[in-house]
Scaffold this motif. Structure first.
Motif, PDB file in Angstrom:
ATOM      1  N   THR A   1       0.835  -1.202   0.000  1.00 13.54           N
ATOM      2  CA  THR A   1       0.000   0.000   0.000  1.00 13.54           C
ATOM      3  C   THR A   1       0.864   1.245   0.000  1.00 13.54           C
ATOM      4  O   THR A   1       1.937   1.284   0.604  1.00 13.54           O
ATOM      5  CB  THR A   1      -0.929   0.002   1.230  1.00 13.54           C
ATOM      6  OG1 THR A   1      -1.693  -1.204   1.240  1.00 13.54           O
ATOM      7  CG2 THR A   1      -1.864   1.193   1.208  1.00 13.54           C
ATOM      8  N   HIS A   2       0.397   2.279  -0.673  1.00 13.87           N
ATOM      9  CA  HIS A   2       1.126   3.555  -0.728  1.00 13.87           C
ATOM     10  C   HIS A   2       1.277   4.110   0.688  1.00 13.87           C
ATOM     11  O   HIS A   2       0.320   4.094   1.476  1.00 13.87           O
ATOM     12  CB  HIS A   2       0.365   4.547  -1.606  1.00 13.87           C
ATOM     13  CG  HIS A   2       1.169   5.743  -2.003  1.00 13.87           C
ATOM     14  ND1 HIS A   2       1.414   6.784  -1.128  1.00 13.87           N
ATOM     15  CD2 HIS A   2       1.789   6.068  -3.171  1.00 13.87           C
ATOM     16  CE1 HIS A   2       2.132   7.707  -1.750  1.00 13.87           C
ATOM     17  NE2 HIS A   2       2.383   7.289  -2.983  1.00 13.87           N
TER      18      HIS A   2
ATOM     19  N   ASP B   1      -1.401   6.232   2.202  1.00 12.37           N
ATOM     20  CA  ASP B   1      -2.750   5.675   2.353  1.00 12.37           C
ATOM     21  C   ASP B   1      -2.853   4.633   3.451  1.00 12.37           C
ATOM     22  O   ASP B   1      -3.967   4.215   3.797  1.00 12.37           O
ATOM     23  CB  ASP B   1      -3.212   5.036   1.031  1.00 12.37           C
ATOM     24  CG  ASP B   1      -3.265   6.045  -0.106  1.00 12.37           C
ATOM     25  OD1 ASP B   1      -3.396   7.243   0.185  1.00 12.37           O
ATOM     26  OD2 ASP B   1      -3.170   5.620  -1.274  1.00 12.37           O
ATOM     27  N   ILE B   2      -1.729   4.177   4.006  1.00  6.04           N
ATOM     28  CA  ILE B   2      -1.751   3.068   4.966  1.00  6.04           C
ATOM     29  C   ILE B   2      -2.585   3.405   6.191  1.00  6.04           C
ATOM     30  O   ILE B   2      -3.507   2.672   6.566  1.00  6.04           O
ATOM     31  CB  ILE B   2      -0.314   2.686   5.384  1.00  6.04           C
ATOM     32  CG1 ILE B   2       0.448   2.093   4.193  1.00  6.04           C
ATOM     33  CG2 ILE B   2      -0.340   1.695   6.545  1.00  6.04           C
ATOM     34  CD1 ILE B   2       1.899   1.754   4.516  1.00  6.04           C
TER      35      ILE B   2
ATOM     36  N   ALA C   1      -6.370   3.887   5.439  1.00  3.48           N
ATOM     37  CA  ALA C   1      -7.053   2.623   5.160  1.00  3.48           C
ATOM     38  C   ALA C   1      -7.235   1.804   6.432  1.00  3.48           C
ATOM     39  O   ALA C   1      -8.304   1.220   6.667  1.00  3.48           O
ATOM     40  CB  ALA C   1      -6.270   1.826   4.120  1.00  3.48           C
TER      41      ALA C   1
ATOM     42  N   TYR D   1      -7.665   3.321  -2.193  1.00  3.13           N
ATOM     43  CA  TYR D   1      -6.273   3.431  -1.772  1.00  3.13           C
ATOM     44  C   TYR D   1      -5.393   2.963  -2.924  1.00  3.13           C
ATOM     45  O   TYR D   1      -5.880   2.423  -3.930  1.00  3.13           O
ATOM     46  CB  TYR D   1      -6.014   2.602  -0.513  1.00  3.13           C
ATOM     47  CG  TYR D   1      -6.390   1.145  -0.646  1.00  3.13           C
ATOM     48  CD1 TYR D   1      -5.436   0.176  -0.939  1.00  3.13           C
ATOM     49  CD2 TYR D   1      -7.713   0.737  -0.494  1.00  3.13           C
ATOM     50  CE1 TYR D   1      -5.789  -1.160  -1.072  1.00  3.13           C
ATOM     51  CE2 TYR D   1      -8.078  -0.589  -0.626  1.00  3.13           C
ATOM     52  CZ  TYR D   1      -7.111  -1.536  -0.916  1.00  3.13           C
ATOM     53  OH  TYR D   1      -7.459  -2.851  -1.055  1.00  3.13           O
TER      54      TYR D   1
ATOM     55  N   ILE E   1      -2.173   0.707  -4.456  1.00  2.50           N
ATOM     56  CA  ILE E   1      -1.413  -0.538  -4.286  1.00  2.50           C
ATOM     57  C   ILE E   1      -0.328  -0.589  -5.355  1.00  2.50           C
ATOM     58  O   ILE E   1      -0.566  -0.238  -6.525  1.00  2.50           O
ATOM     59  CB  ILE E   1      -2.340  -1.772  -4.418  1.00  2.50           C
ATOM     60  CG1 ILE E   1      -3.266  -1.860  -3.205  1.00  2.50           C
ATOM     61  CG2 ILE E   1      -1.555  -3.056  -4.554  1.00  2.50           C
ATOM     62  CD1 ILE E   1      -2.574  -2.326  -1.949  1.00  2.50           C
TER      63      ILE E   1
END
Length: 585
Positions: free
Chosen positions: A150-151, A154-155, A158, A178, A180
């Motif tokens: 995951t970027h 964004d972790i 999310a 999100y 990926i």
């Protein structure tokens, strides 16, 4: 709809429990029938058998019949059950195939997870979707591996969204977007939607859902945002983005100065097309490139209109440093541009403001730049005009006049003064030229060269011109009692008035209302009135001439008209400007 879903789930639950008990029911039924057969068939055989040998023979046939009948019943039951199972399996396979096609067409995939599994891994990820992100078919990806893909931006978002969904414990659908990392190393936008399938002891057990690759949608939205914020030809910011950037820069300035300059490129429209997609937009791109070169000096730039640019210096400790950097940028813009193998020079008009003296916000500085730029257009001998308090006062007065001009006719402030036209051969007055004057309440007379351009630029010239025409015609009617040979009256006509298709009808209506003979009215037009469209102007003048009105061309020789053009216009008098003849003795 919610009630229907709940009743459907309840029915499915009851149906599932019933089918789960079928094997037990069949086994118990078979045991009871077999036991009854054994007990009652033996008694029946004993009553029919005459002896032991006969009894054994019948017992053998009884067993054979039981086996045959049981086999037939089992066969019939299994065949029916198998058909149902095979039909259900075929429908499931077909449905799964359709779902895979739909998801593949939508760049989607299926996933399932068991949150009670201590292994903390995805129970299932559809193969075609797993391959896109570099996963082996059947690979059960863990939460840690998913977080690693995951970027970083964004972790946390999310994770927090997923935890809030689990804590709510409702049947609502989980939905989040999100990024990926894909197999090629790029990040792809995913939209994941999931629902709770089961719970155990108040906790969420299994979840399943779908994920869609929505990268193209996000990229399209980003392109739209970029078009709204940046000029597509130069890549420079547009006005709102420029002001936001400027406010951010100025917020950190304390005892420093910063300059904001608005630049008008004269004649730039000659180099660009309406679409600005072909090579003729190259000059615009080159101007943007030159402005962007100064970004390394902290200069921020923008394209505000088709031929108007702006740039701002970073905060600097002295005014001299600001002025020096501004001169450097303007000097760079003044250098020739290489366009299609030829050197092209552009003419710039520049108006500048200085922070903090001329404003403390980007919007205020830019507004004051507009005043300075308007002054620069009139001062052709200077490189840049800097804003001053005097300019602000001048433009405030102009704006006040503009507001008052709209009601000037209704208030009776527009007056018609007359200047005699002398016939030198006869030595007497041949006519009078009507001159518009604005007697502004509390402000004295406003000269026509100040309010006529305002009226032309705001669309008020038609109303104002009709009022002057009506006053002139009404006054000229009264001259019949004072002159043996009543003089004519000449009224100036703006190019804006002449461009109006209803203008001839307006003139005819005023003549009818005032009673002035058409032969005593002369309309004066300038060269600018027929330069843009000589054919249209000629047709409009022909209509006026048919009414019996005289046409005079005023100030001939100051524009770009030629004697050849005069042959196409139905004029009755030509007024040659003094500058046209003074060098000929």
């Amino acid at each position: 709809m919610a009630g229907r879903n709940e009743s459907g789930k309840a029915f499915q639950g009851r149906r599932g429990g019933f089918f789960a008990r079928i094997p037990l029911v069949v086994a118990l039924g078979y045991a009871l029938v077999s036991a009854g057969w054994i007990v009652f068939s033996d008694r029946i055989l004993v009553s029919f058998a005459g002896g032991y040998s006969r009894y054994q023979e019948l017992q053998t046939w009884k067993g054979a019949c039981f086996v045959g009948l049981s086999a037939l019943l089992i066969y019939l039951f299994l065949r029916s059950a198998w058909r149902g199972i095979f039909s259900a399996y075929s429908a499931a396979v077909e449905s799964e195939h359709r779902l895979e096609l739909a998801l593949a067409g939508a760049d989607g995939g299926i996933w399932e997870m068991n949150l009670l599994d201590t292994d903390d891994r995805m129970a299932f990820v559809s193969p075609q979707f797993a391959a896109r992100f570099g996963l082996a078919p059947g690979q059960r990806i863990s939460a840690a591996e998913l977080a690693a893909m995951t970027h970083p931006d964004d972790i946390e978002r999310a994770r927090r969204s997923f935890q809030q969904f689990l804590a709510a414990g409702t049947g609502d659908t989980f939905d989040i977007c999100y990024r990926i990392k894909a197999r090629d190393g790029s990040f792809r936008w995913l939209q994941s939607r999931g629902s709770i399938l089961s719970r155990s002891k108040g906790k969420v057990g299994r979840m399943a859902g779908v994920s869609f690759d929505v990268t193209e949608r996000f990229e399209a939205e980003e392109r739209v945002r970029q078009l709204l914020r940046f000029d597509p030809v130069t890549g420079l910011a547009k006005q709102q983005g420029f002001i936001r950037s400027l406010d951010g820069i100025l917020a950190g300035a304390r005892e420093e100065f910063a300059g904001l300059v608005k630049v008008k490129i004269a004649g730039l429209e000659d180099f660009i097309s309406d679409s600005e997609t072909s090579e003729d937009a190259r000059i615009v791109q080159m101007i943007g490139d030159r402005l962007k070169r100064f970004a390394e000096h902290g200069v921020v730039s923008a394209r505000l209109e088709a031929s108007v640019f702006a740039f701002a210096t970073p905060p600097m400790p002295a005014r001299r440093a600001v002025h020096a950097l501004v001169r450097e940028v303007l000097a760079d813009l003044a250098e020739p541009f290489e366009v299609e193998g030829r050197a092209v020079r552009i003419r710039c008009y520049a108006g500048g403001t200085l922070f903090p003296h001329d404003g403390r916000t980007g919007a205020t500085l830019l507004r004051n730049c507009r005043h300075a730029l308007a002054k620069a257009k009139k001062a052709a001998d200077t490189n840049i005009v800097w804003f001053t308090e005097g300019l602000d006062t001048e433009f405030r007065a102009r704006n006040e006049r503009l507001r008052n001009l709209g009601d000037a006719v209704a208030r009776g402030e527009i007056e018609c003064h007359f200047q005699p036209v002398i016939d030198l051969t006869m030595g007497k007055v041949a006519g009078f030229e009507a001159l518009a004057r604005w007697r502004m309440k509390g402000g004295g007379f406003i000269p026509p060269d100040e309010f006529i351009p305002l009226a032309e630029g705001t669309g008020l010239i038609s109303e104002l011109g009709e009022e002057i025409l009506r006053q002139a015609c009404r006054t000229a009617v009264g001259w019949a009692d004072r002159f043996d040979d009543p003089p004519f009256v000449a009224v100036n006509v703006s190019p804006v008035q002449l461009a109006d298709p209803a203008f001839p009808a307006t003139v005819a209506r005023v003549l009818a209302e005032t009673g002035l003979a058409p032969g005593r009215l002369e309309l004066e037009i300038t060269e600018n009135a027929f330069i843009a469209d000589p054919e249209l102007t000629a047709r409009r003048l022909e209509v006026l001439r048919k009414l019996g009105i005289s046409i005079a061309i005023d100030d001939f020789g100051t524009g770009y008209s030629s004697l050849a053009l005069l042959t196409r216009l139905p004029f009755t008098r030509l007024k040659i400007d003094r500058s046209f003849t003074r060098d000929y003795g």
